[in-house]
Design an enzyme around this catalytic site. Structure first.
Site, PDB file in Angstrom:
ATOM      1  N   HIS A  67      53.257  37.092  44.807  1.00  0.00           N
ATOM      2  CA  HIS A  67      51.866  36.626  44.766  1.00  0.00           C
ATOM      3  C   HIS A  67      51.906  35.097  44.702  1.00  0.00           C
ATOM      4  O   HIS A  67      52.327  34.519  43.704  1.00  0.00           O
ATOM      5  CB  HIS A  67      51.124  37.210  43.559  1.00  0.00           C
ATOM      6  CG  HIS A  67      50.830  38.675  43.725  1.00  0.00           C
ATOM      7  ND1 HIS A  67      50.779  39.541  42.656  1.00  0.00           N
ATOM      8  CD2 HIS A  67      50.566  39.409  44.828  1.00  0.00           C
ATOM      9  CE1 HIS A  67      50.487  40.754  43.117  1.00  0.00           C
ATOM     10  NE2 HIS A  67      50.359  40.701  44.423  1.00  0.00           N
ATOM     11  N   SER A  68      51.460  34.474  45.771  1.00  0.00           N
ATOM     12  CA  SER A  68      51.770  33.064  45.973  1.00  0.00           C
ATOM     13  C   SER A  68      51.185  32.132  44.921  1.00  0.00           C
ATOM     14  O   SER A  68      51.737  31.066  44.673  1.00  0.00           O
ATOM     15  CB  SER A  68      51.310  32.641  47.367  1.00  0.00           C
ATOM     16  OG  SER A  68      49.999  33.072  47.645  1.00  0.00           O
ATOM     17  N   GLU A  70      51.154  32.477  41.812  1.00  0.00           N
ATOM     18  CA  GLU A  70      51.853  32.582  40.535  1.00  0.00           C
ATOM     19  C   GLU A  70      53.029  31.604  40.517  1.00  0.00           C
ATOM     20  O   GLU A  70      54.200  31.991  40.507  1.00  0.00           O
ATOM     21  CB  GLU A  70      52.260  34.041  40.306  1.00  0.00           C
ATOM     22  CG  GLU A  70      51.031  34.950  40.240  1.00  0.00           C
ATOM     23  CD  GLU A  70      51.318  36.448  40.238  1.00  0.00           C
ATOM     24  OE1 GLU A  70      52.486  36.851  40.141  1.00  0.00           O
ATOM     25  OE2 GLU A  70      50.345  37.224  40.339  1.00  0.00           O
ATOM     26  N   ARG A 125      46.468  34.591  46.900  1.00  0.00           N
ATOM     27  CA  ARG A 125      47.376  35.604  46.338  1.00  0.00           C
ATOM     28  C   ARG A 125      48.168  36.367  47.412  1.00  0.00           C
ATOM     29  O   ARG A 125      49.344  36.668  47.233  1.00  0.00           O
ATOM     30  CB  ARG A 125      46.514  36.597  45.539  1.00  0.00           C
ATOM     31  CG  ARG A 125      47.168  37.911  45.146  1.00  0.00           C
ATOM     32  CD  ARG A 125      46.077  38.853  44.601  1.00  0.00           C
ATOM     33  NE  ARG A 125      46.523  40.227  44.460  1.00  0.00           N
ATOM     34  CZ  ARG A 125      46.928  40.771  43.329  1.00  0.00           C
ATOM     35  NH1 ARG A 125      46.994  40.049  42.239  1.00  0.00           N
ATOM     36  NH2 ARG A 125      47.286  42.036  43.274  1.00  0.00           N
ATOM     37  N   ASN A 142      52.187  43.312  47.173  1.00  0.00           N
ATOM     38  CA  ASN A 142      52.579  44.248  46.117  1.00  0.00           C
ATOM     39  C   ASN A 142      51.713  45.506  46.126  1.00  0.00           C
ATOM     40  O   ASN A 142      51.526  46.167  45.102  1.00  0.00           O
ATOM     41  CB  ASN A 142      52.526  43.585  44.743  1.00  0.00           C
ATOM     42  CG  ASN A 142      53.363  44.350  43.714  1.00  0.00           C
ATOM     43  OD1 ASN A 142      54.373  44.969  44.063  1.00  0.00           O
ATOM     44  ND2 ASN A 142      52.942  44.314  42.446  1.00  0.00           N
ATOM     45  N   HIS A 194      56.361  38.452  38.174  1.00  0.00           N
ATOM     46  CA  HIS A 194      54.972  38.035  38.368  1.00  0.00           C
ATOM     47  C   HIS A 194      54.517  37.211  37.171  1.00  0.00           C
ATOM     48  O   HIS A 194      55.237  37.032  36.205  1.00  0.00           O
ATOM     49  CB  HIS A 194      54.067  39.274  38.464  1.00  0.00           C
ATOM     50  CG  HIS A 194      54.267  40.101  39.700  1.00  0.00           C
ATOM     51  ND1 HIS A 194      53.308  40.209  40.678  1.00  0.00           N
ATOM     52  CD2 HIS A 194      55.309  40.853  40.118  1.00  0.00           C
ATOM     53  CE1 HIS A 194      53.745  40.991  41.638  1.00  0.00           C
ATOM     54  NE2 HIS A 194      54.964  41.407  41.334  1.00  0.00           N
ATOM     55  N   SER A 195      53.273  36.715  37.229  1.00  0.00           N
ATOM     56  CA  SER A 195      52.624  36.141  36.064  1.00  0.00           C
ATOM     57  C   SER A 195      51.148  36.545  36.150  1.00  0.00           C
ATOM     58  O   SER A 195      50.666  36.854  37.246  1.00  0.00           O
ATOM     59  CB  SER A 195      52.764  34.620  36.060  1.00  0.00           C
ATOM     60  OG  SER A 195      51.894  34.031  37.006  1.00  0.00           O
ATOM     61  N   TYR A 196      50.391  36.559  35.111  1.00  0.00           N
ATOM     62  CA  TYR A 196      50.662  36.239  33.745  1.00  0.00           C
ATOM     63  C   TYR A 196      50.294  37.456  32.904  1.00  0.00           C
ATOM     64  O   TYR A 196      49.906  38.459  33.487  1.00  0.00           O
ATOM     65  CB  TYR A 196      49.802  35.019  33.332  1.00  0.00           C
ATOM     66  CG  TYR A 196      48.303  35.202  33.443  1.00  0.00           C
ATOM     67  CD1 TYR A 196      47.509  35.424  32.312  1.00  0.00           C
ATOM     68  CD2 TYR A 196      47.658  35.138  34.686  1.00  0.00           C
ATOM     69  CE1 TYR A 196      46.133  35.569  32.412  1.00  0.00           C
ATOM     70  CE2 TYR A 196      46.288  35.301  34.794  1.00  0.00           C
ATOM     71  CZ  TYR A 196      45.536  35.521  33.649  1.00  0.00           C
ATOM     72  OH  TYR A 196      44.167  35.678  33.761  1.00  0.00           O
ATOM     73  N   GLU A 268      55.541  40.153  33.831  1.00  0.00           N
ATOM     74  CA  GLU A 268      54.373  39.274  33.901  1.00  0.00           C
ATOM     75  C   GLU A 268      54.674  38.138  32.929  1.00  0.00           C
ATOM     76  O   GLU A 268      54.711  38.362  31.720  1.00  0.00           O
ATOM     77  CB  GLU A 268      53.086  40.001  33.472  1.00  0.00           C
ATOM     78  CG  GLU A 268      52.675  41.160  34.357  1.00  0.00           C
ATOM     79  CD  GLU A 268      51.995  40.732  35.647  1.00  0.00           C
ATOM     80  OE1 GLU A 268      51.731  39.526  35.792  1.00  0.00           O
ATOM     81  OE2 GLU A 268      51.752  41.599  36.498  1.00  0.00           O
TER      82      GLU A 268
END
Lengths: 307, 96
Positions: A67-68, A70, A125, A142, A194-196, A268
């Site tokens: 996910h860009s 992040e 994203r 994803n 990933h985040s968050y 995350e």
């Protein structure tokens, strides 16, 4: 040279790819670069291979940045790559691991999206794929995997942030990983970062049914979260994706688990509700430091529990 | 570069499934307007959503009218983005 590179700063795609080239040149005894495919907009999809020798050894896969927006995940990936080369020969666990297994790291899993976050929309994203007759751009990479594809927690509306795409693995960014991992055939752990929200999770996302290895994965997640906590006192919750976060179908780690990769986890990273995707650069190093201990715990378990 | 001046991230704490459902309805009411950073999943987890400045009044009214408690997680996204960009530029100068 990578000596002037600031690991405590965010970087553009060009800067990261340049860093990768220098990094590989400086550590050619242990690191190599593999181009596993290209993105929808024809950017290279690059994987770092950490290896001390031997073909098709057991291996661990780590990806960041699917996910860009992040950004903390790419930055953590870069720091982690550097950590691997500096700790080899010093850290007994990592040395034993690399003497027996390989590590693959894909730092920019969604290069088109990442470039777009720097040029046009910081909060993008998805990837950047387009299709005739469809107004909205991009697929959530994803939700594009062939495991529970099209189920709950994904969307068939191309304008949705969780648009799954027209078919499983329709996106070149996903297909490249699938082809690589499948042809390798000996990946034993997959960690998708990933985040968050501060979570460490394992399959399934598409179903609330416990996986056959639920107890082992839960115990390992608990140990990894504890190791992470001991660095800076940051608390992560852990559990299966569907019971900890939400039901999500067509996701990376479900595909990995269903394709025989038992130790499949997703992180995350920080935080829990102040900055979200806009985590300040001052938190890159602390985040990477604590994540490293959790990664190391999972990698050590993978080394010591062959299957 | 898209400008996010005045856009906010709201944190909503839903008490139950009914309130979560109301938050999910927002996606349909404001398609492509409300960007869920943390989607409505379960009552124990907060919901974070980015709301464009132009939609803030409507969305806050919607939350208020349904008794959904919220706080402002990020007051102005563009302020953070400007800081981020400046930090990158400064770091780039030092790297060189």
């Amino acid at each position: 040279s990578t000596s002037s590179f600031s690991y405590a700063s965010y970087h553009t795609l060009e800067e990261i790819y340049s860093w990768i080239d220098n990094f590989v040149a400086e550590h050619s005894d242990i690191v190599s670069k593999i181009r596993i495919g290209h993105s929808f907009e024809n950017r290279s999809i690059v994987v770092l291979k950490f290896s001390t020798g031997g073909p098709q050894r057991r291996a661990i896969w780590i990806d960041t940045g699917i996910h860009s927006r992040e950004w903390i995940t790419h930055a953590t990936g870069i720091w982690t790559a550097k950590k691997i080369v500096t700790e080899y020969g010093k850290d007994r666990t990592l040395t034993d691991l690399l003497d027996a297994m390989d590590i693959f790291m894909e730092i920019v899993t969604n290069p088109d999206g990442f470039a777009f976050t720097h040029s046009m929309n910081r909060l993008w994203r998805k990837n950047k794929s387009t299709r005739p007759g469809i107004f909205c751009i991009g697929v959530d990479l994803n939700r594009n995997w062939k495991s529970g594809f099209g189920g709950n927690g994904s969307n068939n509306n191309p304008c949705s942030e969780t648009y799954r795409g027209p078919s499983p693995q329709s996106e070149p960014e996903v297909a490249a990983i699938v082809d690589f991992i499948t042809s390798h055939g000996n990946i034993k752990a997959l960690i998708s970062i990933h985040s968050y929200s501060q979570m460490l999770m394992y399959p399934y996302g598409h179903s609330s049914e416990p996986v056959p290895n639920q107890k082992e994965l839960n115990d390992l997640a608990k140990d990894a979260a504890q190791a992470l906590y001991e660095v800076h006192g940051i608390q992560y919750i852990y559990g299966s994706i569907s019971t900890t976060l939400y039901v999500a179908s067509g996701i990376t780690v479900d595909w990995a688990y269903d394709n025989g990769i038992k130790f499949s986890f997703t992180f995350e990273l920080r935080d829990t509700g102040r900055y979200g995707f806009l985590l300040p650069a001052s938190q890159i190093i602390p985040t990477a430091q604590e994540t490293w201990l959790a990664l190391r715990t999972i990698m050590e378990h993978t080394l010591n529990h062959p299957y | 570069q898209m400008n996010f001046t005045g856009d906010q991230v709201l944190r909503v704490l839903a008490k139950n499934e009914e309130q979560l459902s109301l938050l999910r309805d927002l996606e349909g009411l404001k398609p492509q307007k409300v960007d869920f950073w943390r989607g409505p999943a379960r009552p124990s987890l907060p919901v974070d959503m980015r709301v464009p400045f132009s939609e803030l009044k409507d969305v806050k009214a919607y939350l208020g009218s349904h008794g959904l408690a919220y706080s402002v997680m990020i007051k102005d996204i563009q302020v953070l983005l400007d800081e981020e960009r400046e930090a990158m530029a400064k770091s780039r100068r030092l790297e060189r």
